[in-house]
Design a protein around this motif. Sequence first.
Motif, PDB file in Angstrom:
ATOM      1  N   GLU A   1       0.809  -1.217   0.000  1.00  6.74           N
ATOM      2  CA  GLU A   1       0.000   0.000   0.000  1.00  6.74           C
ATOM      3  C   GLU A   1       0.845   1.272   0.000  1.00  6.74           C
ATOM      4  N   ARG A   2       2.145   1.155   0.267  1.00 12.71           N
ATOM      5  CA  ARG A   2       3.049   2.313   0.227  1.00 12.71           C
ATOM      6  C   ARG A   2       3.860   2.363  -1.067  1.00 12.71           C
ATOM      7  N   GLY A   3       3.563   1.452  -1.994  1.00 11.37           N
ATOM      8  CA  GLY A   3       4.257   1.460  -3.270  1.00 11.37           C
ATOM      9  C   GLY A   3       5.570   0.704  -3.282  1.00 11.37           C
ATOM     10  N   ARG A   4       5.865  -0.032  -2.228  1.00  5.82           N
ATOM     11  CA  ARG A   4       7.104  -0.815  -2.170  1.00  5.82           C
ATOM     12  C   ARG A   4       6.860  -2.215  -2.714  1.00  5.82           C
TER      13      ARG A   4
ATOM     14  N   GLY B   1      -6.190   3.164  -1.459  1.00  9.67           N
ATOM     15  CA  GLY B   1      -4.956   2.730  -2.113  1.00  9.67           C
ATOM     16  C   GLY B   1      -5.197   1.595  -3.071  1.00  9.67           C
ATOM     17  N   PRO B   2      -4.100   0.896  -3.432  1.00  9.11           N
ATOM     18  CA  PRO B   2      -4.173  -0.093  -4.500  1.00  9.11           C
ATOM     19  C   PRO B   2      -5.072  -1.279  -4.202  1.00  9.11           C
ATOM     20  N   GLY B   3      -5.417  -1.519  -2.912  1.00  6.84           N
ATOM     21  CA  GLY B   3      -6.252  -2.643  -2.580  1.00  6.84           C
ATOM     22  C   GLY B   3      -7.682  -2.538  -3.087  1.00  6.84           C
ATOM     23  N   GLN B   4      -8.109  -1.324  -3.519  1.00  6.05           N
ATOM     24  CA  GLN B   4      -9.460  -1.169  -4.039  1.00  6.05           C
ATOM     25  C   GLN B   4      -9.631  -1.872  -5.381  1.00  6.05           C
ATOM     26  N   GLU B   5      -8.589  -1.973  -6.142  1.00  9.35           N
ATOM     27  CA  GLU B   5      -8.637  -2.557  -7.477  1.00  9.35           C
ATOM     28  C   GLU B   5      -7.957  -3.928  -7.458  1.00  9.35           C
ATOM     29  N   PRO B   6      -8.144  -4.723  -8.520  1.00  4.86           N
ATOM     30  CA  PRO B   6      -7.330  -5.939  -8.611  1.00  4.86           C
ATOM     31  C   PRO B   6      -5.857  -5.609  -8.453  1.00  4.86           C
ATOM     32  N   VAL B   7      -5.148  -6.451  -7.756  1.00  7.90           N
ATOM     33  CA  VAL B   7      -3.729  -6.229  -7.480  1.00  7.90           C
ATOM     34  C   VAL B   7      -2.903  -7.001  -8.499  1.00  7.90           C
ATOM     35  N   ARG B   8      -1.989  -6.334  -9.146  1.00  6.82           N
ATOM     36  CA  ARG B   8      -1.119  -6.990 -10.123  1.00  6.82           C
ATOM     37  C   ARG B   8      -0.019  -7.737  -9.370  1.00  6.82           C
ATOM     38  N   ILE B   9       0.051  -9.027  -9.593  1.00  3.82           N
ATOM     39  CA  ILE B   9       1.045  -9.844  -8.896  1.00  3.82           C
ATOM     40  C   ILE B   9       1.791 -10.729  -9.880  1.00  3.82           C
ATOM     41  N   GLY B  10       3.001 -11.082  -9.501  1.00  9.52           N
ATOM     42  CA  GLY B  10       3.773 -12.095 -10.202  1.00  9.52           C
ATOM     43  C   GLY B  10       3.782 -13.356  -9.361  1.00  9.52           C
TER      44      GLY B  10
ATOM     45  N   PRO C   1       4.597  -8.877   4.559  1.00 11.47           N
ATOM     46  CA  PRO C   1       4.590  -7.508   4.025  1.00 11.47           C
ATOM     47  C   PRO C   1       3.517  -7.259   2.968  1.00 11.47           C
ATOM     48  N   LEU C   2       2.965  -8.311   2.351  1.00 12.73           N
ATOM     49  CA  LEU C   2       1.891  -8.134   1.368  1.00 12.73           C
ATOM     50  C   LEU C   2       0.521  -8.505   1.923  1.00 12.73           C
ATOM     51  N   ALA C   3       0.421  -8.723   3.233  1.00  7.02           N
ATOM     52  CA  ALA C   3      -0.838  -9.192   3.819  1.00  7.02           C
ATOM     53  C   ALA C   3      -1.985  -8.218   3.579  1.00  7.02           C
TER      54      ALA C   3
ATOM     55  N   LEU D   1      13.157  -8.369   1.793  1.00  8.80           N
ATOM     56  CA  LEU D   1      13.885  -7.118   1.586  1.00  8.80           C
ATOM     57  C   LEU D   1      13.192  -6.329   0.482  1.00  8.80           C
ATOM     58  N   THR D   2      13.143  -5.016   0.615  1.00  9.57           N
ATOM     59  CA  THR D   2      12.651  -4.174  -0.464  1.00  9.57           C
ATOM     60  C   THR D   2      13.607  -3.014  -0.666  1.00  9.57           C
ATOM     61  N   GLY D   3      13.657  -2.533  -1.910  1.00  7.03           N
ATOM     62  CA  GLY D   3      14.582  -1.452  -2.224  1.00  7.03           C
ATOM     63  C   GLY D   3      14.628  -1.200  -3.720  1.00  7.03           C
ATOM     64  N   ALA D   4      15.826  -0.894  -4.221  1.00  6.30           N
ATOM     65  CA  ALA D   4      16.002  -0.572  -5.636  1.00  6.30           C
ATOM     66  C   ALA D   4      17.208  -1.318  -6.173  1.00  6.30           C
ATOM     67  N   ALA D   5      17.106  -1.757  -7.419  1.00  9.52           N
ATOM     68  CA  ALA D   5      18.181  -2.545  -8.034  1.00  9.52           C
ATOM     69  C   ALA D   5      18.613  -1.913  -9.348  1.00  9.52           C
ATOM     70  N   ARG D   6      19.849  -2.171  -9.720  1.00  7.81           N
ATOM     71  CA  ARG D   6      20.361  -1.713 -11.011  1.00  7.81           C
ATOM     72  C   ARG D   6      21.255  -2.788 -11.601  1.00  7.81           C
ATOM     73  N   THR D   7      21.323  -2.814 -12.920  1.00  8.91           N
ATOM     74  CA  THR D   7      22.161  -3.777 -13.626  1.00  8.91           C
ATOM     75  C   THR D   7      23.537  -3.172 -13.857  1.00  8.91           C
TER      76      THR D   7
END
Length: 315
Positions: free
Chosen positions: A53-56, A103-112, A88-90, A260-266
Motif C-alpha cells: 500500500e506504500r508502493g514498495r 490505495g491499490p487494494g481497491q482494485e485488482p492487485v497486479r502480482i507475479g 509484508p503483502l498481507a 527485503l525491499t529497495g532498488a536494483a540496477r544492472t
Amino acid sequence: MGGYHHGEITVQERAGLASEAGHSQGAIGSTIPEVAVAFLAEQPHVVVGGTDERGRIWATQLTGEPGFLAVPEPHTLTIGALPPPEDPLAAVLAGAGTGAGTGPGQEPVRIGLLGIEPATRRRMRMNGRAVRDGDGLRVQLDQVIANCPKYIQKRAHRPAGDGEAQAFRRAVDSTELSPGQQRTLRAADTFFVATASDRGDADASHRGGNPGFVQVLSPRLLRWPDYVGNAMFLTLGNLELNPAAGLFVPGWEAGTSLHLTGAARTVWDEDEVAGHPGAQRLVEFEITAVREVAAASPLRWSAPAYSRFNPPTAG
C-alpha cells in the motif's frame, strides 16, 4: 502483455541476444496448459511478488495443502490461502479488488507468481491480476511462462513437526541487515526477486547459485551475478524501467522468511563482471526496508543437492 515491453527489448539488445529472445518469446502464453494444471495441483507453496500500500515491492510465498492451487479455467488460477498478518503483502492482498480501505487494494492487485518444485527442479511463472476470493485469491492471468531447471537446488519438503509448528510467529522490521541476516545471505543458495514494469505489471523470479553467490557489500547493499538464462530478461527488463524490487529468502530449515525491499540496477561494466565466474552481468540491490518473520512457513526442507549448472563463486 502479449509481447516484450520496451525495457525487456532494450536489455535484450544491449546483451546482444535479441535473436534468442525472439525465439524464446514463443514460450510466453496467457493460458495454463493441461500438464501444468496437474503440476500446480501438487504444490504446497507458490512465490508471490507485488506492491504494498506504500508502493514498495516485496516478494513472499503462500502455502497450503496440495490442491490449494487450482485452475478452474485456462486463464485463471485460484489460490486457497492468504498471507499471515505479519507478511509484508498481507494488507494489500487481503483487500484486493474488494473496494475496502484506500490505495491499490481497491482494485485488482497486479502480482507475479512462481510455482516451483525444488524436488524435480520444475518451475512455472505466471503474472496477472488478483482479487480476494473468500479466504484466498482469484488471479486472471496475463502471462504464463515455463522456465528451465537451471540453478535450482534440489530439495524435498515435509510438514513441520508438532514442536516446530508451535513456534511463535513474529516479525522484526529494520532498515538494514543485522549481522545474522548478513550471514544468512552469504550462505544462501536461493532467493526470489519481485519486480514490476513502469505500468505496474508484476513478476516473480528465481535466482540460484552456490553459497556465496550473493555478496553482502554493506548492511544495505547486495550484489549477485546474472547468469546465462532464456534471454527474455523479464526481471532486468522491468528494472530498466522501474528500479524498485523485492527479495524473499526462505529459511529452508526453520520456516523463517527474510523479506527485503529497495532498488536494483544492472551492472554492465566488463571489468567488474570479470571477477565473477559465469556472470554475464551483475545486479546491485540497495535495501530500504527489511522484514524477517519467524515461523512464517509450515514447510521444512531437506539439505540441498546443488545444481550442476551453478558456476563457482567469486573468490
